[in-house]
Scaffold this motif. Structure first.
Motif, mmCIF file in Angstrom:
data_model
loop_
_atom_site.group_PDB
_atom_site.id
_atom_site.type_symbol
_atom_site.label_atom_id
_atom_site.label_comp_id
_atom_site.label_asym_id
_atom_site.label_seq_id
_atom_site.Cartn_x
_atom_site.Cartn_y
_atom_site.Cartn_z
ATOM 1 N N VAL A 139 0.857 -1.179 0.000
ATOM 2 C CA VAL A 139 0.000 0.000 0.000
ATOM 3 C C VAL A 139 0.894 1.230 0.000
ATOM 4 N N MET A 140 0.537 2.198 -0.841
ATOM 5 C CA MET A 140 1.161 3.510 -0.823
ATOM 6 C C MET A 140 0.142 4.464 -0.227
ATOM 7 N N LEU A 141 0.497 5.036 0.922
ATOM 8 C CA LEU A 141 -0.430 5.918 1.610
ATOM 9 C C LEU A 141 -0.734 7.157 0.770
ATOM 10 N N ASN A 142 -1.990 7.537 0.786
ATOM 11 C CA ASN A 142 -2.443 8.762 0.143
ATOM 12 C C ASN A 142 -2.077 9.899 1.094
ATOM 13 N N ASP A 143 -1.028 10.610 0.751
ATOM 14 C CA ASP A 143 -0.547 11.661 1.645
ATOM 15 C C ASP A 143 -0.839 13.061 1.112
ATOM 16 N N SER A 144 -1.946 13.183 0.366
ATOM 17 C CA SER A 144 -2.315 14.511 -0.131
ATOM 18 C C SER A 144 -2.525 15.431 1.065
ATOM 19 N N GLY A 145 -2.144 16.666 0.908
ATOM 20 C CA GLY A 145 -2.235 17.625 2.005
ATOM 21 C C GLY A 145 -3.662 17.993 2.379
ATOM 22 N N GLU A 146 -4.608 17.679 1.505
ATOM 23 C CA GLU A 146 -5.999 18.028 1.741
ATOM 24 C C GLU A 146 -6.579 17.164 2.866
ATOM 25 N N ALA A 147 -7.191 17.798 3.858
ATOM 26 C CA ALA A 147 -7.811 17.060 4.959
ATOM 27 C C ALA A 147 -9.045 16.318 4.446
ATOM 28 N N ILE A 148 -9.193 15.089 4.901
ATOM 29 C CA ILE A 148 -10.347 14.259 4.575
ATOM 30 C C ILE A 148 -10.958 13.837 5.904
ATOM 31 N N GLU A 149 -12.270 13.735 5.970
ATOM 32 C CA GLU A 149 -12.941 13.522 7.251
ATOM 33 C C GLU A 149 -12.477 12.293 8.014
ATOM 34 N N SER A 150 -12.085 11.213 7.319
ATOM 35 C CA SER A 150 -11.645 10.011 8.029
ATOM 36 C C SER A 150 -10.314 10.224 8.755
ATOM 37 N N ASP A 151 -9.593 11.307 8.441
ATOM 38 C CA ASP A 151 -8.319 11.595 9.111
ATOM 39 C C ASP A 151 -8.497 11.759 10.624
ATOM 40 N N VAL A 152 -9.658 12.209 11.041
ATOM 41 C CA VAL A 152 -9.935 12.450 12.455
ATOM 42 C C VAL A 152 -9.676 11.197 13.300
#
Length: 173
Positions: A139-152
């Motif tokens: 797996v390559m982590l999606n490290d886009s700088g944009e916050a996504i709700e599941s990040d919480v």
């Protein structure tokens, strides 16, 4: 050619910004196919769910963006031709490929019978790229700088809570 060299070539061929250090070993494909779903703490910072369904591998954050439900226990269903995992807590529908949340909309609530259709709330669940090399799944982590709700739900607080919430084995009688 070694597996590491193949991974490096595969990664650089698919994305110029990807490199070997961003590929995280999840397990053997045959084991993931057999299990159907695997969860893993990736890079010491992200709890990821890898799902094998209908010959495809998908990866996303393991906890539902809405209230942190354990998606590894959710059913997989199709809505308007889009595969979704359904959160077992509140039945939120999340597309496996994009992480979009779907809901059933009604144009005119006074019309009988009601005519409903599926609409997107947008991307709410972080999805990650899955690759396979010689039977190994990465797996390559999606490290886009944009916050996504599941990040919480990607904090130590929720990791400890999920460990406490795991069902205990029943004693044999």
């Amino acid at each position: 050619m070694s597996s590491e060299e193949e991974i490096s070539q595969t990664s650089s061929a698919s994305s110029s910004s990807s490199n070997l250090s961003t590929s995280h070993f999840i397990g053997k494909k045959e084991d993931i196919v057999k299990a159907g779903r695997v969860t893993k703490l990736v890079n010491g910072c992200r709890d990821v769910l890898v799902v094998h369904h209908q010959g495809q591998l998908y990866a996303m954050d393991v906890r539902c963006y809405h209230s942190g439900g354990a998606l590894q226990y959710g059913d997989i269903e199709e809505f308007n031709g889009r595969l979704c995992i359904v959160c077992p807590w509140h039945k939120y529908k999340i597309t496996l490929a994009e992480g979009e949340s779907l809901y059933q909309a009604v144009d005119d609530p006074t019309a009988k019978p009601l005519r409903t259709y599926w609409r997107s709330k947008g991307v709410k669940q972080r999805v990650h790229k899955v690759t396979e090399v010689n039977g190994d799944v990465y797996v390559m982590l999606n490290d886009s700088g944009e916050a996504i709700e599941s990040d919480v739900y990607q904090t130590e607080k929720y990791r400890r809570a999920s460990l406490k919430a795991k069902p205990k084995a029943k004693p044999k009688t």
